[in-house]
Design a protein around this motif. Structure first.
Motif, PDB file in Angstrom:
ATOM      1  N   THR A 162      16.988  26.109   9.496  1.00 44.08           N
ATOM      2  CA  THR A 162      17.301  27.330  10.251  1.00 44.08           C
ATOM      3  C   THR A 162      17.974  26.983  11.573  1.00 44.08           C
ATOM      4  O   THR A 162      18.987  27.571  11.948  1.00 44.08           O
ATOM      5  N   VAL A 163      17.401  26.041  12.288  1.00 42.93           N
ATOM      6  CA  VAL A 163      17.882  25.757  13.641  1.00 42.93           C
ATOM      7  C   VAL A 163      19.185  24.950  13.620  1.00 42.93           C
ATOM      8  O   VAL A 163      20.163  25.311  14.276  1.00 42.93           O
ATOM      9  N   LYS A 164      19.191  23.871  12.871  1.00 45.63           N
ATOM     10  CA  LYS A 164      20.293  22.911  13.016  1.00 45.63           C
ATOM     11  C   LYS A 164      21.593  23.365  12.348  1.00 45.63           C
ATOM     12  O   LYS A 164      22.677  23.033  12.809  1.00 45.63           O
ATOM     13  N   ILE A 193      15.548  21.091  23.385  1.00 49.29           N
ATOM     14  CA  ILE A 193      16.559  22.058  23.812  1.00 49.29           C
ATOM     15  C   ILE A 193      17.939  21.429  23.567  1.00 49.29           C
ATOM     16  O   ILE A 193      18.183  20.293  23.994  1.00 49.29           O
ATOM     17  N   TYR A 194      18.814  22.160  22.912  1.00 45.81           N
ATOM     18  CA  TYR A 194      20.147  21.632  22.597  1.00 45.81           C
ATOM     19  C   TYR A 194      21.163  22.086  23.648  1.00 45.81           C
ATOM     20  O   TYR A 194      21.372  23.294  23.845  1.00 45.81           O
ATOM     21  N   VAL A 195      21.760  21.088  24.282  1.00 43.14           N
ATOM     22  CA  VAL A 195      22.682  21.359  25.384  1.00 43.14           C
ATOM     23  C   VAL A 195      24.050  20.815  25.011  1.00 43.14           C
ATOM     24  O   VAL A 195      24.171  19.643  24.620  1.00 43.14           O
ATOM     25  N   CYS A 196      25.071  21.649  25.128  1.00 41.99           N
ATOM     26  CA  CYS A 196      26.418  21.159  24.848  1.00 41.99           C
ATOM     27  C   CYS A 196      27.208  21.096  26.151  1.00 41.99           C
ATOM     28  O   CYS A 196      27.378  22.113  26.825  1.00 41.99           O
ATOM     29  N   VAL A 197      27.656  19.889  26.499  1.00 44.03           N
ATOM     30  CA  VAL A 197      28.558  19.779  27.644  1.00 44.03           C
ATOM     31  C   VAL A 197      29.969  19.868  27.080  1.00 44.03           C
ATOM     32  O   VAL A 197      30.470  18.950  26.441  1.00 44.03           O
ATOM     33  N   GLU A 202      24.753  14.083   7.324  1.00 46.47           N
ATOM     34  CA  GLU A 202      25.038  14.878   6.126  1.00 46.47           C
ATOM     35  C   GLU A 202      25.201  16.365   6.453  1.00 46.47           C
ATOM     36  O   GLU A 202      26.049  17.052   5.899  1.00 46.47           O
ATOM     37  N   LEU A 203      24.371  16.837   7.409  1.00 44.20           N
ATOM     38  CA  LEU A 203      24.423  18.261   7.766  1.00 44.20           C
ATOM     39  C   LEU A 203      25.807  18.648   8.289  1.00 44.20           C
ATOM     40  O   LEU A 203      26.344  19.703   7.957  1.00 44.20           O
ATOM     41  N   LEU A 204      26.387  17.780   9.090  1.00 46.87           N
ATOM     42  CA  LEU A 204      27.709  18.062   9.652  1.00 46.87           C
ATOM     43  C   LEU A 204      28.744  18.136   8.527  1.00 46.87           C
ATOM     44  O   LEU A 204      29.585  19.041   8.488  1.00 46.87           O
ATOM     45  N   ARG A 205      28.640  17.175   7.610  1.00 48.92           N
ATOM     46  CA  ARG A 205      29.570  17.163   6.474  1.00 48.92           C
ATOM     47  C   ARG A 205      29.471  18.499   5.732  1.00 48.92           C
ATOM     48  O   ARG A 205      30.480  19.148   5.448  1.00 48.92           O
ATOM     49  N   GLU A 206      28.226  18.892   5.462  1.00 50.28           N
ATOM     50  CA  GLU A 206      27.990  20.125   4.693  1.00 50.28           C
ATOM     51  C   GLU A 206      28.591  21.342   5.406  1.00 50.28           C
ATOM     52  O   GLU A 206      29.308  22.131   4.803  1.00 50.28           O
ATOM     53  N   SER A 223      22.044  11.237  20.713  1.00 47.67           N
ATOM     54  CA  SER A 223      22.485  11.830  19.445  1.00 47.67           C
ATOM     55  C   SER A 223      21.272  12.490  18.826  1.00 47.67           C
ATOM     56  O   SER A 223      20.606  11.899  17.987  1.00 47.67           O
ATOM     57  N   PRO A 224      20.966  13.728  19.240  1.00 48.53           N
ATOM     58  CA  PRO A 224      19.752  14.356  18.715  1.00 48.53           C
ATOM     59  C   PRO A 224      19.786  14.408  17.186  1.00 48.53           C
ATOM     60  O   PRO A 224      20.844  14.642  16.593  1.00 48.53           O
ATOM     61  N   ALA A 225      18.625  14.145  16.578  1.00 54.02           N
ATOM     62  CA  ALA A 225      18.547  14.041  15.114  1.00 54.02           C
ATOM     63  C   ALA A 225      19.075  15.301  14.438  1.00 54.02           C
ATOM     64  O   ALA A 225      18.732  16.414  14.834  1.00 54.02           O
ATOM     65  N   LEU A 226      19.916  15.112  13.427  1.00 53.88           N
ATOM     66  CA  LEU A 226      20.421  16.249  12.660  1.00 53.88           C
ATOM     67  C   LEU A 226      19.915  16.206  11.224  1.00 53.88           C
ATOM     68  O   LEU A 226      20.445  16.855  10.336  1.00 53.88           O
ATOM     69  N   THR A 227      18.859  15.428  11.022  1.00 49.62           N
ATOM     70  CA  THR A 227      18.261  15.354   9.689  1.00 49.62           C
ATOM     71  C   THR A 227      17.453  16.618   9.437  1.00 49.62           C
ATOM     72  O   THR A 227      16.982  17.263  10.379  1.00 49.62           O
TER      73      THR A 227
END
Ligand code: ADP
Length: 503
Positions: free
Chosen positions: A319-321, A175-179, A15-19, A307-311
């Motif tokens: 704040t973070v996500k 820690i969020y890592v983007c390849v 949902e967060l991505l949609r928003e 797929s780190p949780a985005l809830t």
């Protein structure tokens, strides 16, 4: 005017991505309205089918690279790290607790267990985790082998029994890592992340109390003290990484080496799979690295989340996500070309999808027979033809549009230093840029990591630093930031004034 960018979510989430995307003016994919290929981002929590990589078109992005299970499944990760330990030295790959995959490693585990029992006796603890479960499910801690009972494939790991505590509470870091790409390897780490707390005080005499030993939110949010105001930690079970930086400052911890060690864990872990991931320039992946810190401030890698949780469970998550996802979309580097989609594609006759098979993957690239006819859709009627002219004409190569801020060093593209909160951590100098351009040169990269770590170590004499500077290949052309500290300093600055940099 270009058409709107379109996102496609598998199984309606997250949902967060949609928003975030709707706020940025994107449109959600609608099967009834849009054609099969008419989207710019396809997001799935689970893996894509290999055909989805093969048929990927220049304007499309996927949120997973192919074949990354080598680090995201607990047993595969343990095997890969073990292999690298043998190949590159145990001193370097010493950031993962010793682990055994059972039942296959049972004899080896028994030998280690007996050996440690003899030498360290009572002070050795183990943790048992099912290999393909997540969110703390099925995990237990034990001391005595008679308590080890399992009915599926599990990993048994040395339990880090002396974690750093905050007011008696155990915690770990997400820690969020983007390849951004595996070929060439391009890695960003986000400045913001999560600190996830256990909600009961740490106590080795109650190994069964999961609220004291596990830091998963999925477990702790059901604990009796979740909402309670806990000493220093507060209510709930999460802090932002920024708050953790304040905590480290208040403890007068020397942070340069601390953050660099986490940087190294990320790079060294990715190096275990990077040579075998098939190139797919239009894929981007967000991994969640879980790091536990012990009392000596040594970071340990616990696992890498696919797929780190985005809830959103609390204000800290918001704040973070939210910022994380917004920066991730920026990192995906959509330009006006992407919104032209099929029309631009046909106009310039790109005959090849973006997926590039390596020798190791040996996957045939299918012909794009369905893209022969001039098929325009009403949705894209507002497109101006002038905008299509910036596409690389007639190119047979994958479309890798340089990200804003990309520079060239000796004719090689240097990805931008940072995109929002994402800091580029690899490549970090000219040598690592070169070593990752064609065939990944793991040996050179490891040497450079060694140099950098030694360089940041406290107690380096100015003479040694000077000598290292003289040997750093082309450092003056190549700016890199040290991920981790507040206001990340330039690595080149650190070589001169590491003691003066404000953390
Ligand atoms: P899951 O995928 O189920 O979350 P993890 O490997 O992340 O599995 O473990 C869950 C939690 O257990 C971690 O967040 C951490 O708090 C604790 N944990 C896992 N492994 C260890 C270990 N080797 N030493 C100490 N604590 C651990």
């Amino acid at each position: 005017m270009a058409a709107t960018l379109v996102f496609r979510l598998h199984d309606r989430g997250p949902e967060l991505l949609r928003e975030v995307l709707l706020e940025r003016g994107w449109e959600e994919y609608d099967e009834g309205e849009q054609e099969e290929e008419d989207w710019n981002l396809y997001w799935r929590g689970s893996a894509f089918h290999s055909s989805q990589y093969h048929n990927l078109l220049p304007w499309q992005r996927l949120n997973h690279h192919p074949k990354t299970a080598g680090i995201t499944r607990k047993d595969f990760l343990a095997r890969n790290l073990r292999r690298m330990r043998v190949a590159s030295g145990s001193a370097l790959y010493d950031f993962s607790p010793t682990g055994f995959i059972l039942p296959s490693d049972y004899t080896r585990f028994l030998a280690e267990y007996n050996q440690l029992h003899l030498t360290s006796g009572e002070s050795v603890y183990w943790i048992c985790k099912p290999v393909d479960l997540s969110r703390g499910r099925g995990i237990f801690i034990f001391k005595d082998i008679k308590d080890l009972v399992y009915d599926c494939s599990v990993i048994v790991q040395r339990y880090i029994s002396d974690p750093l505590l905050i007011s008696g509470y155990k915690f770990d870091l997400r820690i969020y890592v983007c390849v951004k790409s595996f070929h060439p390897l391009t890695v960003y780490i986000h400045q913001e992340g999560l600190v996830r707390f256990a909600t009961e005080k740490y106590n080795l005499s109650s190994l069964h109390n999961l609220y004291a030993h596990l830091t998963n939110t999925s477990i702790n949010k059901f604990g009796p003290f979740y909402k309670a105001e806990k000493e220093r930690v507060g209510p709930g079970c999460k802090w932002t990484l920024s708050k953790f930086r304040h905590f480290l400052n208040s403890q007068e911890v020397s942070q340069l080496v601390f953050w660099q060690r986490i940087n190294n864990i990320v790079t060294l872990t990715l190096l275990t799979i990077a040579p075998t991931v098939p190139p797919c320039p239009n894929c981007v992946e967000l991994f969640g690295f879980d790091i536990l810190i012990d009392v000596r401030l040594k970071p340990w890698l616990l696992e890498v989340n696919y797929s780190p949780a985005l809830t959103l469970d609390c204000q800290t998550d918001i704040t973070v996500k939210k910022g994380l996802i917004s920066d991730l979309v920026d990192l995906m580097n959509y330009t006006s070309i992407d919104s032209l989609r099929e029309r631009a594609y046909l106009k310039h006759r790109h005959k090849q999808p973006c997926f590039h098979a390596t020798q190791s993957s040996r996957v045939p690239i299918p012909a794009l027979s369905k893209f022969k006819g001039p098929k325009f859709k009403k949705k894209r009627s507002g497109i101006q033809s002038s905008q299509t002219q910036i596409l690389p004409l007639g190119s047979q190569r994958p479309v890798t549009i340089p990200l804003k801020g990309t520079r060239a060093v000796k004719e090689q593209h240097v990805p931008p230093l940072r995109v929002g909160g994402f800091i580029r951590t690899f490549p970090f100098n000219t040598a690592t840029l070169k070593a990752s351009q064609h065939k990944l040169d793991v040996k050179v990269i490891i040497q450079e990591l060694h140099k950098l770590t030694a360089h940041l170590a406290p107690g380096q004499s100015d003479k040694t630093k000077q000598r290292r500077e003289e040997h750093t290949d082309g450092a003056e052309d190549f700016e890199s930031l040290l991920w981790g500290p507040k206001d990340p300093p330039l690595l080149s600055q650190l070589s001169i004034t590491s003691k003066e940099v404000e953390l």
